[in-house]
Design an enzyme around this catalytic site. Sequence first.
Site, mmCIF file in Angstrom:
data_model
loop_
_atom_site.group_PDB
_atom_site.id
_atom_site.type_symbol
_atom_site.label_atom_id
_atom_site.label_comp_id
_atom_site.label_asym_id
_atom_site.label_seq_id
_atom_site.Cartn_x
_atom_site.Cartn_y
_atom_site.Cartn_z
ATOM 1 N N ARG A 112 43.236 -66.732 -30.307
ATOM 2 C CA ARG A 112 43.497 -68.172 -30.056
ATOM 3 C C ARG A 112 43.318 -69.054 -31.283
ATOM 4 N NH1 ARG A 112 40.949 -67.135 -24.997
ATOM 5 N NH2 ARG A 112 42.588 -66.804 -23.463
ATOM 6 N N LYS A 134 53.695 -76.219 -40.281
ATOM 7 C CA LYS A 134 54.690 -75.654 -39.370
ATOM 8 C C LYS A 134 54.698 -74.152 -39.589
ATOM 9 C CE LYS A 134 58.322 -79.108 -38.878
ATOM 10 N NZ LYS A 134 59.764 -79.265 -39.066
ATOM 11 N N GLU A 176 65.040 -78.618 -52.376
ATOM 12 C CA GLU A 176 64.066 -79.247 -51.463
ATOM 13 C C GLU A 176 63.293 -80.366 -52.194
ATOM 14 O OE1 GLU A 176 64.193 -78.520 -48.285
ATOM 15 O OE2 GLU A 176 64.854 -76.429 -48.098
ATOM 16 N N LYS A 214 55.503 -84.953 -49.484
ATOM 17 C CA LYS A 214 55.455 -84.266 -48.182
ATOM 18 C C LYS A 214 54.129 -84.553 -47.476
ATOM 19 C CE LYS A 214 56.397 -80.430 -45.345
ATOM 20 N NZ LYS A 214 56.979 -79.130 -45.115
ATOM 21 N N GLU A 224 56.059 -84.269 -35.992
ATOM 22 C CA GLU A 224 57.493 -84.592 -36.093
ATOM 23 C C GLU A 224 58.035 -85.338 -34.876
ATOM 24 O OE1 GLU A 224 59.873 -81.606 -38.180
ATOM 25 O OE2 GLU A 224 61.608 -82.280 -37.036
ATOM 26 N N ARG A 228 58.813 -87.573 -39.920
ATOM 27 C CA ARG A 228 58.843 -86.224 -40.521
ATOM 28 C C ARG A 228 60.232 -85.591 -40.399
ATOM 29 N NH1 ARG A 228 54.408 -81.224 -40.070
ATOM 30 N NH2 ARG A 228 55.577 -79.836 -41.433
ATOM 31 N N ASN A 232 64.444 -83.194 -42.762
ATOM 32 C CA ASN A 232 65.582 -82.338 -42.427
ATOM 33 C C ASN A 232 66.888 -82.860 -43.023
ATOM 34 O OD1 ASN A 232 64.190 -80.416 -40.770
ATOM 35 N ND2 ASN A 232 63.910 -82.111 -39.330
ATOM 36 N N HIS A 235 69.877 -80.714 -43.725
ATOM 37 C CA HIS A 235 69.745 -79.509 -42.909
ATOM 38 C C HIS A 235 70.728 -79.479 -41.731
ATOM 39 C CE1 HIS A 235 66.211 -79.183 -45.350
ATOM 40 N NE2 HIS A 235 65.849 -78.051 -44.795
ATOM 41 N N HIS A 239 72.628 -76.171 -41.821
ATOM 42 C CA HIS A 239 72.494 -75.116 -40.811
ATOM 43 C C HIS A 239 73.856 -74.620 -40.339
ATOM 44 C CE1 HIS A 239 68.136 -76.398 -39.735
ATOM 45 N NE2 HIS A 239 68.158 -75.466 -40.655
ATOM 46 N N HIS A 252 69.008 -70.626 -48.268
ATOM 47 C CA HIS A 252 68.803 -71.819 -47.442
ATOM 48 C C HIS A 252 68.906 -73.106 -48.287
ATOM 49 C CE1 HIS A 252 67.115 -74.439 -44.419
ATOM 50 N NE2 HIS A 252 66.143 -74.788 -45.248
HETATM 51 N N1 LIG Z 1 57.048 -74.228 -42.537
HETATM 52 C C1 LIG Z 1 57.829 -75.090 -43.132
HETATM 53 O O1 LIG Z 1 57.593 -76.298 -43.136
HETATM 54 C C2 LIG Z 1 59.037 -74.584 -43.854
HETATM 55 C C3 LIG Z 1 59.763 -75.440 -44.686
HETATM 56 C C4 LIG Z 1 60.854 -74.914 -45.393
HETATM 57 C C5 LIG Z 1 61.194 -73.575 -45.244
HETATM 58 N N2 LIG Z 1 60.454 -72.782 -44.402
HETATM 59 C C6 LIG Z 1 60.783 -71.365 -44.252
HETATM 60 O O2 LIG Z 1 60.635 -70.736 -45.508
HETATM 61 C C7 LIG Z 1 61.492 -69.604 -45.589
HETATM 62 C C8 LIG Z 1 62.179 -69.614 -46.924
HETATM 63 O O3 LIG Z 1 61.198 -69.513 -47.918
HETATM 64 P P1 LIG Z 1 61.514 -68.924 -49.357
HETATM 65 O O4 LIG Z 1 62.693 -69.601 -49.903
HETATM 66 O O5 LIG Z 1 60.252 -68.935 -50.108
HETATM 67 O O6 LIG Z 1 62.026 -67.445 -49.014
HETATM 68 P P2 LIG Z 1 61.302 -66.008 -49.034
HETATM 69 O O7 LIG Z 1 59.919 -66.089 -48.536
HETATM 70 O O8 LIG Z 1 62.229 -65.053 -48.362
HETATM 71 O O9 LIG Z 1 61.272 -65.683 -50.598
HETATM 72 C C9 LIG Z 1 62.493 -65.501 -51.283
HETATM 73 C C10 LIG Z 1 62.486 -64.181 -52.071
HETATM 74 O O10 LIG Z 1 61.665 -64.336 -53.227
HETATM 75 C C11 LIG Z 1 60.708 -63.263 -53.286
HETATM 76 N N3 LIG Z 1 59.563 -63.790 -54.030
HETATM 77 C C12 LIG Z 1 58.517 -64.502 -53.562
HETATM 78 N N4 LIG Z 1 57.738 -64.890 -54.582
HETATM 79 C C13 LIG Z 1 58.303 -64.399 -55.713
HETATM 80 C C14 LIG Z 1 57.957 -64.475 -57.079
HETATM 81 N N5 LIG Z 1 56.907 -65.173 -57.501
HETATM 82 N N6 LIG Z 1 58.759 -63.836 -57.981
HETATM 83 C C15 LIG Z 1 59.879 -63.157 -57.568
HETATM 84 N N7 LIG Z 1 60.252 -63.073 -56.291
HETATM 85 C C16 LIG Z 1 59.472 -63.687 -55.367
HETATM 86 C C17 LIG Z 1 60.468 -62.932 -51.851
HETATM 87 O O11 LIG Z 1 59.874 -61.655 -51.699
HETATM 88 C C18 LIG Z 1 61.887 -63.008 -51.300
HETATM 89 O O12 LIG Z 1 62.595 -61.844 -51.612
HETATM 90 C C19 LIG Z 1 62.437 -69.702 -44.407
HETATM 91 O O13 LIG Z 1 62.066 -68.738 -43.451
HETATM 92 C C20 LIG Z 1 62.221 -71.107 -43.868
HETATM 93 O O14 LIG Z 1 62.397 -71.184 -42.476
HETATM 94 C C21 LIG Z 1 59.398 -73.262 -43.728
#
Ligand SMILES: NC(=O)c1ccc[n+]([C@@H]2O[C@H](COP(=O)([O-])OP(=O)(O)OC[C@H]3O[C@@H](n4cnc5c(N)ncnc54)[C@H](O)[C@@H]3O)[C@@H](O)[C@H]2O)c1
Length: 348
Positions: A112, A134, A176, A214, A224, A228, A232, A235, A239, A252
């Site tokens: 939990r 999130k 971003e 942020k 949100e 907040r 998006n 987005h 999307h 993305h």
């Molecule tokens: N929680 C939130 O508020 C929020 C906001 C935006 C995005 N997200 C989520 O984040 C995700 C996207 O995140 P991302 O872009 O970091 O993608 P990711 O976590 O898939 O990382 C992208 C790639 O880079 C690699 N990588 C990570 N660190 C590295 C480094 N230092 N050197 C080389 N390679 C490295 C990873 O292994 C992966 O292959 C999505 O799932 C999205 O939904 C969440």
Amino acid sequence: MQVNIPLKKVVDNSYDIFIDEIEKISFDTKVAIITNPKVAGLHLGYLLSKLSAKELYIITVPDGEEYKNQESIDIILESLFNHRFNRKSLLIAFGGGVIGDMTGYVSSIYQRGIDFIQIPTTLLSQVDASVGGKTGMNNSYGKNLIGAFHQPKAVYIDPYFLTTLPQREFGAGVAEIVKMAVTFNKDFFEFLENADLTDSVVLQDAIKRAVQTKADVVAQDEREHGIRAALNYGHTFGHVIENETKYKKYLHGEAVAIGMVMANKTSQKLNLMSEEEVKRVEKLLQKYNLPTTYDIDSVDTFYETFFLDKKSSDTKITFILPVGLGDVKITDAIDAKVIKDVLTSYEN
Ligand SMILES: NC(=O)c1ccc[n+]([C@@H]2O[C@H](COP(=O)([O-])OP(=O)(O)OC[C@H]3O[C@@H](n4cnc5c(N)ncnc54)[C@H](O)[C@@H]3O)[C@@H](O)[C@H]2O)c1
């Protein structure tokens, strides 16, 4: 008869975000670092040289958005039960946004809810995903449809990790950053126009400004219900682009870059943004090799796909539209004709 449970508790979930080389941290508890083979191969040695704990475990899950699912969550949970993690134990998310979202989600449900900290290693996760609580995972119905709001206890952003990030992933993070500047902070936008983010000192400053933006937004609207949602921006269109290209053609952040330009053109049509401002945003995105245009096959199909967005209802689509540079409007009252006119200019 009636029983009342008085639960008006004010909880202080405040936490600090450190943006610098990670200092040595020691934990008087059981700790699990959740990561993937790629990040572990590149940076686990560095991280381990900084951390000490009563007991330390490493849990890896496969790398990639396609593994942000229940199976990976089960791998993590299984390992935590196996090693008898308890409510005082701590998880560390060590990776990009995928690892961060899943680790946060597991820590929100394990017994939990236990504590976790974020050590993000991509630019996107450093400026966006690791901040704000999130958490979640994907399922066959769509992205991030299962999750919880669960704030980390701290975030450690060490720009050193970015030295191994591929250029495209770096650009996705820049998108971003631009998003935060256009929606909330004109000074920040002008700073970015004149900045060279390949310079590590300038980059660290930009990360700090993005995180501050942020953090301010999350502090006003953690769940949100209002402002907040402005994060998006780009987005709603993005999307649809990701959906149409089956999540394969664009990262993305790249789809969001195109989406921001589409949103800007909508703002321009509604006299919320000038042509010059629209061009300035495009130019900034292009400086980091981000795509800014897209071929639409069918405007009607593109428009219908908006309704799959979880910010939309069955009849209304929520659009985040910039007002000049540094301000934003959230609205679900845009005439379909206005949007379709913008989309038509992308028809191939
Ligand atoms: N929680 C939130 O508020 C929020 C906001 C935006 C995005 N997200 C989520 O984040 C995700 C996207 O995140 P991302 O872009 O970091 O993608 P990711 O976590 O898939 O990382 C992208 C790639 O880079 C690699 N990588 C990570 N660190 C590295 C480094 N230092 N050197 C080389 N390679 C490295 C990873 O292994 C992966 O292959 C999505 O799932 C999205 O939904 C969440």
